[in-house]
Scaffold this active site. Structure first.
Site, PDB file in Angstrom:
ATOM      1  N   ARG A 191      -3.323  -8.535 -20.697  1.00 19.72           N
ATOM      2  CA  ARG A 191      -4.337  -8.089 -21.649  1.00 19.72           C
ATOM      3  C   ARG A 191      -3.657  -7.177 -22.644  1.00 19.72           C
ATOM      4  O   ARG A 191      -4.292  -7.155 -23.594  1.00 19.72           O
ATOM      5  CB  ARG A 191      -5.571  -7.885 -20.949  1.00 19.72           C
ATOM      6  CG  ARG A 191      -5.770  -6.663 -19.932  1.00 19.72           C
ATOM      7  CD  ARG A 191      -7.022  -6.767 -19.179  1.00 19.72           C
ATOM      8  NE  ARG A 191      -8.125  -6.886 -20.124  1.00 19.72           N
ATOM      9  CZ  ARG A 191      -8.656  -5.865 -21.149  1.00 19.72           C
ATOM     10  NH1 ARG A 191      -7.989  -4.915 -20.815  1.00 19.72           N
ATOM     11  NH2 ARG A 191      -9.617  -5.972 -21.580  1.00 19.72           N
ATOM     12  N   ASP A 250     -10.757   0.071 -24.184  1.00 22.60           N
ATOM     13  CA  ASP A 250     -11.010   0.015 -22.923  1.00 22.60           C
ATOM     14  C   ASP A 250     -11.281   1.170 -22.026  1.00 22.60           C
ATOM     15  O   ASP A 250     -10.555   2.232 -22.406  1.00 22.60           O
ATOM     16  CB  ASP A 250     -10.054  -0.606 -22.016  1.00 22.60           C
ATOM     17  CG  ASP A 250      -9.763  -2.151 -22.176  1.00 22.60           C
ATOM     18  OD1 ASP A 250     -10.671  -2.866 -22.822  1.00 22.60           O
ATOM     19  OD2 ASP A 250      -8.818  -2.850 -21.921  1.00 22.60           O
ATOM     20  N   PRO A 300       0.821  -1.311   0.095  1.00 25.93           N
ATOM     21  CA  PRO A 300       0.138  -0.091   0.196  1.00 25.93           C
ATOM     22  C   PRO A 300       0.913   1.379   0.104  1.00 25.93           C
ATOM     23  O   PRO A 300       0.147   2.178  -0.277  1.00 25.93           O
ATOM     24  CB  PRO A 300      -0.737  -0.126   1.392  1.00 25.93           C
ATOM     25  CG  PRO A 300      -0.429  -1.199   2.050  1.00 25.93           C
ATOM     26  CD  PRO A 300       0.539  -1.965   1.347  1.00 25.93           C
ATOM     27  N   GLU A 303       3.069  -6.881   8.661  1.00 30.94           N
ATOM     28  CA  GLU A 303       3.141  -5.257   8.782  1.00 30.94           C
ATOM     29  C   GLU A 303       4.113  -4.785   7.759  1.00 30.94           C
ATOM     30  O   GLU A 303       4.290  -3.777   7.725  1.00 30.94           O
ATOM     31  CB  GLU A 303       3.787  -5.099  10.251  1.00 30.94           C
ATOM     32  CG  GLU A 303       2.880  -5.605  11.387  1.00 30.94           C
ATOM     33  CD  GLU A 303       1.431  -5.166  11.164  1.00 30.94           C
ATOM     34  OE1 GLU A 303       1.213  -3.997  11.011  1.00 30.94           O
ATOM     35  OE2 GLU A 303       0.472  -6.078  11.288  1.00 30.94           O
TER      36      GLU A 303
HETATM   37  N1  ADE Z   1      -0.754  -5.017   0.216  1.00 32.23           N
HETATM   38  C1  ADE Z   1      -1.596  -4.541   1.174  1.00 32.23           C
HETATM   39  N2  ADE Z   1      -2.467  -3.702   0.536  1.00 32.23           N
HETATM   40  C2  ADE Z   1      -1.928  -3.423  -0.890  1.00 32.23           C
HETATM   41  C3  ADE Z   1      -2.502  -2.671  -1.830  1.00 32.23           C
HETATM   42  N3  ADE Z   1      -3.455  -1.576  -1.668  1.00 32.23           N
HETATM   43  N4  ADE Z   1      -1.927  -2.651  -2.946  1.00 32.23           N
HETATM   44  C4  ADE Z   1      -0.784  -3.414  -3.200  1.00 32.23           C
HETATM   45  N5  ADE Z   1      -0.423  -4.488  -2.113  1.00 32.23           N
HETATM   46  C5  ADE Z   1      -0.901  -4.281  -1.151  1.00 32.23           C
END
Ligand code: ADE
Length: 235
Positions: free
Chosen positions: A160, A175, A94, A122
């Site tokens: 794709r 797309d 994230p 974590e």
């Molecule tokens: N791992 C945990 N959340 C994630 C996300 N939003 N994008 C990529 N990998 C992740």
């Protein structure tokens, strides 16, 4: 393109790459996908892939060693400068750059060897980032319990776009996002479904007018749900 996925849950991927366009692209050798169990690269009696964080705090952190070992086995080196040409090592996290169609296109066009590291817990020991990773990618502003679903999303979005992966070359160009707009609405048979009819224009055979209508509908939809896409800076 060759895609190597590093995960502690290889079972997660058992069937997802065996359907539809990805399956076809694998069979046509447009893409090769291998999934590796990080535990196989861990050392010690218990082959642990994670440990408690230095400095304290909740949760567990992925140890660097299994990931370094796996990358070394796959790419023949752990020195970024010595990776084979057109190689990217991606950490799904994230904390990464958010995946957009343009990034998928860039990877589809430029990359020959793609290594995907699925993070967990974590986080991942920062030395993996410092030394191995070329790109950190997030699939959106929410937290998954691991990088596995994100790796699947990335692989699907990429495959794709590879040449000849789709039946018709125009399908990807049409797309959503590839022209900066969401897709226009589609209709098929029957013309009248429970009293719900198909817009007359689509039955007119007037292709110029149909194009105009589709563009207008795409614009309306984008304005309604994704105003941000119309703002060039975000494109
Ligand atoms: N791992 C945990 N959340 C994630 C996300 N939003 N994008 C990529 N990998 C992740």
């Amino acid at each position: 393109m060759k895609i190597e996925v590093l995960t502690i849950f290889p079972e997660f991927f058992r069937e997802v790459f065996d359907f539809g366009i990805i399956r076809r692209a694998r069979r046509a050798e447009i893409v090769g996908i291998n999934v590796y169990d990080l535990r196989d690269f861990a050392t010690g009696k218990h082959r642990t892939t994670d440990d408690r964080p230095f400095g304290g705090g909740d949760g567990m952190v992925f140890k660097p060693e299994p990931i370094f070992n796996a990358v070394e086995k796959i790419l023949g080196t752990t020195e970024r400068e010595k990776y084979p040409p057109r190689t990217r090592v991606v950490l799904l996290t994230p904390q990464g750059k958010v995946l957009k169609q343009a990034l998928a296109k860039e990877l589809a066009d430029e990359v020959e060897n793609l290594v995907l590291i699925c993070g967990r817990y974590e986080g991942v020991d920062e030395r993996v980032n410092e030394v191995l990773v070329t790109d950190e990618i997030s699939i959106g502003d929410y937290v998954l319990s691991g990088g596995e679903p994100a790796a699947i999303v990335l692989v699907d979005a990429l495959v794709r776009l590879l040449p000849n992966a789709l039946g018709s070359e125009t399908s990807a160009a049409n797309d959503s996002f590839s022209n900066g707009l969401l897709d226009f609405p589609h209709y098929t048979q029957p013309r009248d479904f429970r009293g719900l009819t198909v817009p007359e224009i689509l039955l007119s055979g007037n292709h110029a007018e149909i194009e105009k209508w589709r563009r207008q509908k795409a614009l309306e939809k984008t304005q309604k749900v994704r105003q941000d896409l119309l703002n060039k800076e975000n494109g």
